[in-house]
Design an enzyme around this catalytic site. Structure first.
Site, PDB file in Angstrom:
ATOM      1  N   CYS A 114      15.198  -7.502  18.963  1.00  0.00           N
ATOM      2  CA  CYS A 114      14.614  -6.544  18.021  1.00  0.00           C
ATOM      3  C   CYS A 114      13.091  -6.543  18.048  1.00  0.00           C
ATOM      4  CB  CYS A 114      15.122  -6.819  16.609  1.00  0.00           C
ATOM      5  SG  CYS A 114      16.918  -6.684  16.442  1.00  0.00           S
ATOM      6  N   HIS A 250      10.244  -3.100  11.878  1.00  0.00           N
ATOM      7  CA  HIS A 250      11.570  -3.052  12.488  1.00  0.00           C
ATOM      8  C   HIS A 250      12.562  -2.633  11.417  1.00  0.00           C
ATOM      9  CE1 HIS A 250      15.262  -3.969  14.429  1.00  0.00           C
ATOM     10  NE2 HIS A 250      15.449  -5.115  13.818  1.00  0.00           N
ATOM     11  N   ASN A 280      20.184  -0.287  12.407  1.00  0.00           N
ATOM     12  CA  ASN A 280      19.343  -1.176  13.200  1.00  0.00           C
ATOM     13  C   ASN A 280      19.527  -0.827  14.671  1.00  0.00           C
ATOM     14  OD1 ASN A 280      18.148  -3.279  14.594  1.00  0.00           O
ATOM     15  ND2 ASN A 280      18.955  -4.896  13.268  1.00  0.00           N
TER      16      ASN A 280
END
Length: 323
Positions: A114, A250, A280
């Protein structure tokens, strides 16, 4: 005088299939309210059968090139941040290079889960500042739907697929915090925390594997480490939280985003949030949010933007740029 890597164009692409929370109630003991209350996620996009990470990346890349008024021949290098490449090798970046019709320059992948896009931008900046490239196409792209355990309600409802792209170009500058472009970065990792977030497959197992996560521990580390790395990057840039126009975090979990903003003393109306629509998307989430934030009219020229992310490894980092 110094050299800065300045943003020239952005673009993003999301697969056509939209998956609302309600779809998971057919196979899992969950609900729309349960998912929203724990993550802030309402829907996400899943890639179609046969639609690969490099396909998504290429679509986002073309949109970024159009936004910048450039052609593939103007680009010196491509960096793709991804944890879900089409194949073990070659890199997704070389596949994008081929799809765009580029026959010169160089291309490679970055794998920091990520945090991948932050790491990729930092690498692109270093290549530009050192004079090894003038224009670099930086992409975050993922098909995380391919590594989900569909029986694990704590993880499979959180992730989605997508891609975002950004073009950096070399520009002469004064070397001050008033410059446009990337002003500072802060990168970190600590392999001791590997078991908090990982995929239980790979070359050693001969399987693709599934994502595994210790959600509570990841949450704790995220809030602590994201605020710290953002402050560190701002210090390096000679700026403070009061100078920040936008945080583009993020997009993993709305609770993490809110807690980090609070720890940084930045109000939520200065945070770009897209997690509700995309879930996500790992390395794709920040470039997606940058592109969406710009299209919404949130991010404007000369705005100071902080991006920050944490992912498996654990790996985390932040970057400060003036748009």
């Amino acid at each position: 005088m110094t050299t800065r890597a300045v943003v020239r164009g952005v673009g993003h692409y999301l697969p056509e299939r939209i998956v609302p929370n309600e779809e998971f109630t057919k196979t899992l003991d969950t609900s729309d309210e349960w998912i929203r209350s724990r993550s802030g996620i309402e829907r996400r996009h899943f890639a179609a059968e046969g639609e690969t990470t490099s396909d998504l990346a290429t679509r986002a890349a073309r949109l970024a090139l159009d936004d910048a008024g450039m052609t593939p021949d103007d680009i010196d290098a491509i960096i793709v941040a991804t944890s879900t490449p089409d194949l073990t090798f070659p890199s997704a970046a070389t596949m994008v290079q081929s799809a765009l019709g580029m026959t010169s320059g160089f291309a490679f992948d970055v794998q920091a889960v990520c945090a991948g896009f932050v790491f990729a931008l930092a690498n692109a900046n270093a290549l530009i500042v050192s004079g090894q490239a003038k224009r670099i196409l930086v992409i975050g792209a993922e098909t995380f739907s391919r590594i989900m355990d569909w029986t694990d309600r704590s993880t499979c409802v959180l992730f989605g697929d997508g891609a975002g792209a950004l073009i950096l170009e070399s520009e002469d500058a004064e070397g001050s915090a008033a410059d446009r472009g990337i002003l500072a970065s802060d990168l970190n990792s600590d392999g001791r925390f590997r078991d908090l977030l990982y995929v239980d497959g790979g070359v050693s197992t001969g399987t693709t594997g599934h994502l595994r996560m210790e959600g509570k521990e990841v949450f704790r580390h995220a809030v602590e480490k994201l605020a710290k790395t953002a402050h560190s990057a701002l210090d390096k840039a000679g700026l403070t939280g009061e100078d920040v126009d936008w945080i583009v975090p993020h997009q993993a979990n709305l609770r993490i985003i809110k807690a980090t903003a609070q720890k940084m003393n930045v109000p939520m109306d200065r945070v770009v949030v897209t997690v509700q629509d995309h879930g996500n998307t790992s390395a794709a989430s920040i470039p997606l949010a940058l592109s969406v934030g710009r299209s919404r009219g949130q991010i404007k020229p000369d705005d100071v933007v902080v991006i920050e992310a944490i992912g498996g490894g654990l790996a985390w980092g932040a970057l400060v740029l003036r748009w």
